[in-house]
Design an enzyme around this catalytic site. Structure first.
Site, PDB file in Angstrom:
ATOM      1  N   GLU A   1       0.711  -1.115   0.081  1.00 26.07           N
ATOM      2  CA  GLU A   1      -0.142   0.027  -0.004  1.00 26.07           C
ATOM      3  C   GLU A   1       0.860   1.205   0.146  1.00 26.07           C
ATOM      4  O   GLU A   1       0.748   2.306   0.558  1.00 26.07           O
ATOM      5  CB  GLU A   1      -0.964   0.043   0.987  1.00 26.07           C
ATOM      6  CG  GLU A   1      -2.104  -1.115   1.080  1.00 26.07           C
ATOM      7  CD  GLU A   1      -2.892  -0.953  -0.103  1.00 26.07           C
ATOM      8  OE1 GLU A   1      -2.912   0.244  -0.736  1.00 26.07           O
ATOM      9  OE2 GLU A   1      -3.344  -2.384  -0.527  1.00 26.07           O
TER      10      GLU A   1
HETATM   11  C1  LIG Z   1       2.598  -9.678   0.273  1.00 23.92           C
HETATM   12  C2  LIG Z   1       2.443  -8.331  -0.697  1.00 23.92           C
HETATM   13  C3  LIG Z   1       1.274  -8.261  -1.083  1.00 23.92           C
HETATM   14  C4  LIG Z   1       1.255  -7.212  -2.124  1.00 23.92           C
HETATM   15  N1  LIG Z   1      -0.177  -6.962  -2.408  1.00 23.92           N
HETATM   16  C5  LIG Z   1      -0.475  -6.193  -3.523  1.00 23.92           C
HETATM   17  C6  LIG Z   1      -1.578  -5.981  -4.156  1.00 23.92           C
HETATM   18  O1  LIG Z   1      -2.481  -6.620  -3.920  1.00 23.92           O
HETATM   19  N2  LIG Z   1      -1.601  -5.205  -5.380  1.00 23.92           N
HETATM   20  C7  LIG Z   1      -0.467  -4.544  -5.844  1.00 23.92           C
HETATM   21  O2  LIG Z   1      -0.927  -3.819  -6.591  1.00 23.92           O
HETATM   22  N3  LIG Z   1       0.658  -4.593  -5.195  1.00 23.92           N
HETATM   23  C8  LIG Z   1       0.672  -5.402  -4.049  1.00 23.92           C
HETATM   24  N4  LIG Z   1       1.929  -5.611  -3.541  1.00 23.92           N
HETATM   25  C9  LIG Z   1       2.995  -4.912  -4.068  1.00 23.92           C
HETATM   26  C10 LIG Z   1       3.529  -3.711  -3.196  1.00 23.92           C
HETATM   27  O3  LIG Z   1       2.394  -2.734  -3.195  1.00 23.92           O
HETATM   28  C11 LIG Z   1       4.979  -3.348  -3.637  1.00 23.92           C
HETATM   29  O4  LIG Z   1       5.651  -4.376  -3.368  1.00 23.92           O
HETATM   30  C12 LIG Z   1       5.202  -1.876  -3.060  1.00 23.92           C
HETATM   31  O5  LIG Z   1       4.488  -0.854  -3.519  1.00 23.92           O
HETATM   32  C13 LIG Z   1       6.860  -1.666  -3.525  1.00 23.92           C
HETATM   33  O6  LIG Z   1       7.057  -1.789  -4.563  1.00 23.92           O
HETATM   34  P1  LIG Z   1       8.143  -2.547  -5.060  1.00 23.92           P
HETATM   35  O7  LIG Z   1       8.150  -3.875  -4.349  1.00 23.92           O
HETATM   36  O8  LIG Z   1       8.621  -2.847  -6.460  1.00 23.92           O
HETATM   37  O9  LIG Z   1       9.635  -1.927  -4.375  1.00 23.92           O
HETATM   38  P2  LIG Z   1      10.428  -0.759  -5.017  1.00 23.92           P
HETATM   39  O10 LIG Z   1       9.351   0.430  -5.468  1.00 23.92           O
HETATM   40  O11 LIG Z   1      11.210  -1.330  -5.757  1.00 23.92           O
HETATM   41  O12 LIG Z   1      11.074  -0.030  -3.717  1.00 23.92           O
HETATM   42  C14 LIG Z   1      12.238  -0.654  -3.042  1.00 23.92           C
HETATM   43  C15 LIG Z   1      12.861   0.312  -2.050  1.00 23.92           C
HETATM   44  O13 LIG Z   1      13.062   1.750  -2.705  1.00 23.92           O
HETATM   45  C16 LIG Z   1      12.346   2.582  -1.790  1.00 23.92           C
HETATM   46  N5  LIG Z   1      11.911   3.623  -3.049  1.00 23.92           N
HETATM   47  C17 LIG Z   1      11.298   3.423  -4.349  1.00 23.92           C
HETATM   48  N6  LIG Z   1      11.129   4.543  -4.835  1.00 23.92           N
HETATM   49  C18 LIG Z   1      11.527   5.474  -4.182  1.00 23.92           C
HETATM   50  C19 LIG Z   1      11.410   6.901  -4.234  1.00 23.92           C
HETATM   51  N7  LIG Z   1      11.060   7.585  -5.187  1.00 23.92           N
HETATM   52  N8  LIG Z   1      11.771   7.649  -2.970  1.00 23.92           N
HETATM   53  C20 LIG Z   1      12.093   7.015  -1.922  1.00 23.92           C
HETATM   54  N9  LIG Z   1      12.340   5.611  -1.734  1.00 23.92           N
HETATM   55  C21 LIG Z   1      12.016   4.803  -2.929  1.00 23.92           C
HETATM   56  C22 LIG Z   1      11.237   2.126  -1.390  1.00 23.92           C
HETATM   57  O14 LIG Z   1      10.382   2.630  -0.184  1.00 23.92           O
HETATM   58  C23 LIG Z   1      11.820   0.653  -0.979  1.00 23.92           C
HETATM   59  O15 LIG Z   1      12.405   0.992   0.356  1.00 23.92           O
HETATM   60  C24 LIG Z   1       2.108  -6.778  -2.600  1.00 23.92           C
HETATM   61  C25 LIG Z   1       3.538  -6.906  -2.254  1.00 23.92           C
HETATM   62  C26 LIG Z   1       3.573  -7.821  -1.055  1.00 23.92           C
HETATM   63  C27 LIG Z   1       4.918  -8.024  -0.949  1.00 23.92           C
END
Ligand SMILES: Cc1cc2nc3c(=O)[nH]c(=O)nc-3n(C[C@H](O)[C@H](O)[C@H](O)COP(=O)(O)OP(=O)(O)OC[C@H]3O[C@@H](n4cnc5c(N)ncnc54)[C@H](O)[C@@H]3O)c2cc1C
Length: 617
Positions: free
Chosen positions: A443
């Protein structure tokens, strides 16, 4: 009760609902049919379902996990039966407005019920929880046909819903979504890949409605080019009956650290020509529409956080009362000294009090947000209604991020209280730690929430939302200052508030000087600082109420609270009085043992140090 049993925190929930935020006084006209008796009955029934049906699934579902076989997800043993009981009990539509066929409960009540179910089995409630969010989206934005035909299926729990944003290259950067949509007659065709989709497939319902972000061919790049679609797993005929399977397939599930009973799915969409979809709202409004769903889901993550933290705390409390280890510190040289339960050791008491005060504060905030949402509706269109929306805007990231960070910490302290037994699978402590980690990730990660707070929420409407929230906090802090008994807590809280004020000014200065990287480097510190003050205010509000209620109880019983002997024998007999005293203890602990970290946070934000920006890896 054993140390592995789930405990419904009914006392604290009831205090928060009926004595703190007083849902019985909500002016929303649609709530006039409800009364206290009915609310209490709903809570009791929810606690029964949580304890008897959902809690037994928690550890077993964690061990078994979901299974993906032949393109379908199978939930752990017992989930189907529990889901049947859940929907037959009418729990699914409880918070949906009555005019749309739901139970129409006040929002804080609905959040309280969700807390009970989540604390019992966080994985299970992911399935119906997302469905409610999708149903709420449809009530406000769906076409008349969608509302009339699809909504009842979601409210009855016959169908489920999901939220599909994430793609391999588009996590936090939602604007990088590549899934495409093209117009085809009266509907659209979608192609792309989504990952990490909670409940993306399962065997609990006959259909799943995916709310999905996608991009039209002529749309601009970035978030402004996104539109929102409803993509059913099985296509739906005009009369609402199921047609042929749609072109959306689950190609696998993730093997995770926690929440193992909840399926986290990879979806392949449109491999065979395009998945049929309906547009929600207008083209190009995707992110705007999705935000309304996400705001609700973010409060939901806050609720998940304190639900799991509360379950972890209660497990640790129960264990600490039973586990005999060591002697009183004053007798540690006496080999014959009485062996005592670990709850009597000051360090264990410290950890327990830490957990309890954090849980109380988080719960109070979550339920307060439910109340603000209801008051916003009750006063819609007026400046007062706008003020409640201002509070919601600023406090939602706190509810999501502060609570999820502290939940992980509370779960970790709870595990510590179990000692080595916390680390092994026989007790629930380690599962609570594993389950809760993801709350700070999905989220919108907590880092992204913090950027939203400093980049948008603090400055929006010329700073109006932030100032309104500060006024709300100040009015509580001033009330605390009127009570001599809380003079030292008031001093600690007022100091923390002043630190927040000066840190906020510093951040605004960085913003005006266009030093956005410097501000971004401290976004999480500022969110935590604001969160600390907000949570202290929650506990202060509750302590003031508890103090008056305690005095009233004592007066009725003819007890002089200043006389320690009669007070302690009365307290031994009087659970409710002990509960009120726990509220005073929570405030004292939080103000004196936790709030001092605001000094460090302010120092870090105000420091001229630029190590974060200068460093290289
Ligand atoms: C168990 C689980 C359930 C989920 N359920 C859903 C779902 O139902 N629907 C859905 O759409 N998604 C879902 N997700 C996805 C989840 O919302 C994403 O994993 C999350 O938004 C982070 O994206 P990412 O994993 O690509 O990490 P990234 O975006 O790659 O982030 C990696 C790190 O970099 C930081 N970061 C990235 N960009 C920036 C920035 N601009 N400034 C500062 N810091 C930054 C982040 O804070 C994080 O610490 C789920 C994930 C999990 C693990």
């Amino acid at each position: 009760m054993s140390t592995t049993d789930f405990v419904s925190p009914i006392w604290d929930i009831s205090f928060s609902l009926f004595e703190h935020i007083r849902i019985q006084d909500l002016p929303n006209t649609e709530y006039t049919d409800f009364d206290m008796e009915m609310y209490k009955m709903v809570l009791a029934e929810a606690a029964k379902l949580a304890e008897e049906t959902l809690a037994p699934l928690n550890a077993a579902g964690d061990r078994e996990g979901c299974h993906w076989k032949d393109g379908r997800v199978h939930t752990p043993k017992g989930y189907k039966q529990a889901y049947k009981k859940y929907v037959e009990g009418g729990w699914q539509g409880l918070s949906i407005e009555a005019e749309h066929g739901g139970g129409g409960l006040p929002k804080p009540m609905a959040l309280a019920v969700v807390e009970l179910f989540t604390g019992a089995c966080a994985s299970f409630i992911m399935y119906p929880g997302l469905t409610v969010a999708v149903a709420n989206l449809i009530t406000s934005m769906g076409s008349p046909w969608v509302r009339a035909t699809l909504l009842p299926k979601l409210i009855s729990g016959q169908w489920a819903g999901t939220m599909c944003l994430t793609e391999p290259q588009a996590g936090s950067a939602v604007g990088d979504v590549r899934t495409t949509a093209r117009r085809k007659g009266d509907h659209y065709l979608i192609e792309g890949n989504k990952i990490f989709i909670s409940s993306g497939d399962h065997d609990l319902t006959e259909n799943i409605l995916h709310v999905m972000l996608a991009r039209l061919p002529d749309a601009p790049p970035g978030i402004k080019g996104l539109s929102l679609f409803l993509v059913p797993k099985v296509w739906i005929n005009e009369d609402g009956s199921l047609a042929e399977p749609n072109d959306v397939h689950c190609t696998g599930i993730e093997h995770k650290m926690g929440l193992n009973g909840s399926s986290t799915c990879t979806l392949s969409i449109g491999d065979n020509g395009g998945a049929k979809a309906w547009l929600i709202g207008n083209e190009g409004e995707g992110i705007l529409r999705m935000f309304s769903l996400m705001n609700e889901a973010r409060i939901g993550v806050g609720v998940q956080s304190y639900a799991v933290a509360s379950a972890a705390y209660h497990a640790a409390l129960s264990y600490a009362r039973e586990r005999i280890q060591g002697t009183r510190i004053s007798e540690f040289k006496n080999a014959e000294a009485e062996r005592i339960p670990i709850i009597e050791h000051p360090d264990v008491k410290r950890m327990l009090l830490h957990c309890r005060s954090q849980v109380s504060a988080m719960r109070a905030l979550g339920l307060s947000l439910g109340k603000f949402a209801d008051l916003h509706v009750a006063h819609q269109g007026s400046p007062e209604g706008q003020r409640y929306m201002d509070y919601l805007e600023v406090l939602t990231p706190i509810c999501k991020s502060w609570s999820s960070d502290q939940c992980f910490e509370v779960a970790s302290w709870a595990l510590q209280i179990f000692g080595g037994y916390g680390y092994i699978g026989e007790y629930p402590a380690e599962q609570y730690v594993r389950d809760s980690k993801v709350f700070s990730i999905y989220e919108g990660t907590n880092g992204i929430q913090a950027l939203d707070l400093i980049g948008r929420k603090m400055s929006q409407h010329g700073g109006r939302s932030f100032m309104a929230t500060m006024e709300l906090l100040n009015s509580s802090i001033n009330k605390l200052g009127e009570v001599e008994e809380f003079a030292s807590e008031h001093k600690a809280l007022a100091q923390a508030r002043d630190r927040l004020g000066s840190a906020a000014m510093k951040m605004m200065g960085l913003g005006m000087a266009k030093k956005v990287d410097a501000a971004a480097a401290h976004a999480c510190n500022l969110l935590n600082l604001l969160g600390d003050v907000v949570m202290a205010v929650m506990l202060a509000d509750q302590a003031l109420i508890a103090r008056d209620a305690l005095a009233q109880l004592a007066a009725q019983a003819g007890i002089d609270l200043g006389d320690s002997e009669s007070r302690s024998s009365w307290l031994e007999e009087h659970g409710k009085a002990r509960f009120y005293i726990s509220k005073l203890d929570d405030l004292r602990y939080f103000c004196h043992q936790f709030l001092p970290r605001t000094a460090a946070l302010e120092m870090m934000i105000s420091s001229a140090d630029s190590s974060v920006l200068d460093c290289s890896f």
